[in-house]
Every structure is written in structure tokens, then in C-alpha cells.
Write a protein that holds these residues in place. Sequence first.
Motif, PDB file in Angstrom:
ATOM      1  N   ARG A 142     -18.456  38.371  25.253  1.00  0.00           N
ATOM      2  CA  ARG A 142     -16.833  38.091  24.986  1.00  0.00           C
ATOM      3  C   ARG A 142     -16.449  37.193  26.331  1.00  0.00           C
ATOM      4  O   ARG A 142     -15.608  36.369  26.144  1.00  0.00           O
ATOM      5  CB  ARG A 142     -16.003  39.534  25.295  1.00  0.00           C
ATOM      6  CG  ARG A 142     -14.724  39.152  24.983  1.00  0.00           C
ATOM      7  CD  ARG A 142     -13.834  40.503  25.140  1.00  0.00           C
ATOM      8  NE  ARG A 142     -13.895  40.927  26.571  1.00  0.00           N
ATOM      9  CZ  ARG A 142     -14.406  42.279  26.802  1.00  0.00           C
ATOM     10  NH1 ARG A 142     -14.550  43.161  25.640  1.00  0.00           N
ATOM     11  NH2 ARG A 142     -14.400  42.671  28.049  1.00  0.00           N
ATOM     12  N   SER A 153     -11.462  37.504  20.092  1.00  0.00           N
ATOM     13  CA  SER A 153     -10.989  38.811  20.283  1.00  0.00           C
ATOM     14  C   SER A 153     -12.459  39.915  20.265  1.00  0.00           C
ATOM     15  O   SER A 153     -13.002  39.486  19.596  1.00  0.00           O
ATOM     16  CB  SER A 153      -9.831  39.088  19.543  1.00  0.00           C
ATOM     17  OG  SER A 153     -10.476  39.441  18.031  1.00  0.00           O
ATOM     18  N   ASP A 154     -12.128  41.109  20.672  1.00  0.00           N
ATOM     19  CA  ASP A 154     -13.104  42.216  20.526  1.00  0.00           C
ATOM     20  C   ASP A 154     -13.373  42.431  19.133  1.00  0.00           C
ATOM     21  O   ASP A 154     -14.431  42.578  18.730  1.00  0.00           O
ATOM     22  CB  ASP A 154     -12.669  43.485  21.186  1.00  0.00           C
ATOM     23  CG  ASP A 154     -12.584  43.551  22.823  1.00  0.00           C
ATOM     24  OD1 ASP A 154     -13.292  42.554  23.165  1.00  0.00           O
ATOM     25  OD2 ASP A 154     -12.018  44.343  23.467  1.00  0.00           O
ATOM     26  N   SER A 155     -12.287  42.332  18.385  1.00  0.00           N
ATOM     27  CA  SER A 155     -12.502  42.749  16.797  1.00  0.00           C
ATOM     28  C   SER A 155     -13.293  41.595  16.122  1.00  0.00           C
ATOM     29  O   SER A 155     -14.444  41.840  15.415  1.00  0.00           O
ATOM     30  CB  SER A 155     -11.075  43.156  16.203  1.00  0.00           C
ATOM     31  OG  SER A 155     -10.365  42.101  16.249  1.00  0.00           O
ATOM     32  N   VAL A 156     -13.025  40.214  16.567  1.00  0.00           N
ATOM     33  CA  VAL A 156     -13.700  39.129  15.807  1.00  0.00           C
ATOM     34  C   VAL A 156     -15.241  39.309  16.481  1.00  0.00           C
ATOM     35  O   VAL A 156     -15.948  38.943  15.620  1.00  0.00           O
ATOM     36  CB  VAL A 156     -12.922  38.127  16.018  1.00  0.00           C
ATOM     37  CG1 VAL A 156     -13.739  36.770  15.631  1.00  0.00           C
ATOM     38  CG2 VAL A 156     -11.776  37.975  15.286  1.00  0.00           C
ATOM     39  N   ALA A 175     -17.226  41.816  17.395  1.00  0.00           N
ATOM     40  CA  ALA A 175     -17.812  42.656  16.660  1.00  0.00           C
ATOM     41  C   ALA A 175     -17.957  42.423  15.008  1.00  0.00           C
ATOM     42  O   ALA A 175     -19.126  42.619  14.791  1.00  0.00           O
ATOM     43  CB  ALA A 175     -16.842  43.942  16.593  1.00  0.00           C
ATOM     44  N   GLU A 176     -17.034  41.781  14.569  1.00  0.00           N
ATOM     45  CA  GLU A 176     -17.330  41.303  13.194  1.00  0.00           C
ATOM     46  C   GLU A 176     -18.411  40.335  12.975  1.00  0.00           C
ATOM     47  O   GLU A 176     -19.285  40.451  12.156  1.00  0.00           O
ATOM     48  CB  GLU A 176     -15.957  40.965  12.527  1.00  0.00           C
ATOM     49  CG  GLU A 176     -16.051  40.452  11.137  1.00  0.00           C
ATOM     50  CD  GLU A 176     -14.773  39.742  10.819  1.00  0.00           C
ATOM     51  OE1 GLU A 176     -14.783  38.559  10.235  1.00  0.00           O
ATOM     52  OE2 GLU A 176     -13.568  40.504  10.785  1.00  0.00           O
ATOM     53  N   ARG A 177     -18.407  39.357  13.979  1.00  0.00           N
ATOM     54  CA  ARG A 177     -19.419  38.360  14.010  1.00  0.00           C
ATOM     55  C   ARG A 177     -20.913  38.736  14.315  1.00  0.00           C
ATOM     56  O   ARG A 177     -21.674  38.357  13.571  1.00  0.00           O
ATOM     57  CB  ARG A 177     -19.121  37.125  14.837  1.00  0.00           C
ATOM     58  CG  ARG A 177     -17.664  36.514  14.499  1.00  0.00           C
ATOM     59  CD  ARG A 177     -18.044  35.982  13.126  1.00  0.00           C
ATOM     60  NE  ARG A 177     -16.764  34.983  12.946  1.00  0.00           N
ATOM     61  CZ  ARG A 177     -15.646  35.235  12.306  1.00  0.00           C
ATOM     62  NH1 ARG A 177     -15.480  36.375  11.716  1.00  0.00           N
ATOM     63  NH2 ARG A 177     -14.838  34.473  12.029  1.00  0.00           N
TER      64      ARG A 177
END
Length: 109
Positions: free
Chosen positions: A44, A51-54, A56-58
Motif C-alpha cells: 500500500r 485504497s485498501d479495498s482496491v 485487496a481486489e487487485r
Amino acid sequence: MSTEHDDFVCGAALARAFDFLGKRWNGLILGTLFAGPSGFAELRRAVGGISDSVLAERLAELSKAGLVVRTVDPGPPLAVTYSLTPAGQALLPALRELTKWAADNLFQR
């Protein structure tokens, strides 16, 4: 000598590669992991603005594609690291050449 079929397959493969690698953040994540395994927080920080969520998604997408592996060390403390698989490492020469091309051609204008 290529046939129409070969051109179609090559074109389709190239389109898939750019579709996947051109997705925002994927190239930067892979580039960061070329330096070696990293934890989530390290990634990060290295990929500023994600962002954390993006992230994690990637990472999940890159893992599903077989380019990144997630390793959990149960600790204590629990530690999760991400690293490139052999398929991910195989991208290094291509990304180096793309980086060189961009430096030579895109930033001179």
C-alpha cells in the motif's frame, strides 16, 4: 510467415494482456513485487494512492491469474506476504522493456 488465424490469436492474446496489465494498479503492484515479497501495508505504501479495498481486489485478481501467491505465516504474530509466482516473474523482461520504451518515448514530449 503467419496466417490469418495466427494473427487473430496473437491479436487476441495481446488484447488480453493489455486488458489485464493495463488495469489500474496491476502493473505497479507487479513492479513492486519484482523487488521481492511484500506485506499488504508495504504494498500500500509502495503503490501510493491505492485504497485498501482496491489493493485487496487487485491482489486477489493477480493471485487468481497465477501471477502472485499469498503466503500466511501463522506466527505469532500472523504475517501475510505476497510474492510473484514463476509466471509473474516471467513478466519482468517485458515490463523492463516497456519501462525503457516509456522513458525513451513518452517523457520526451
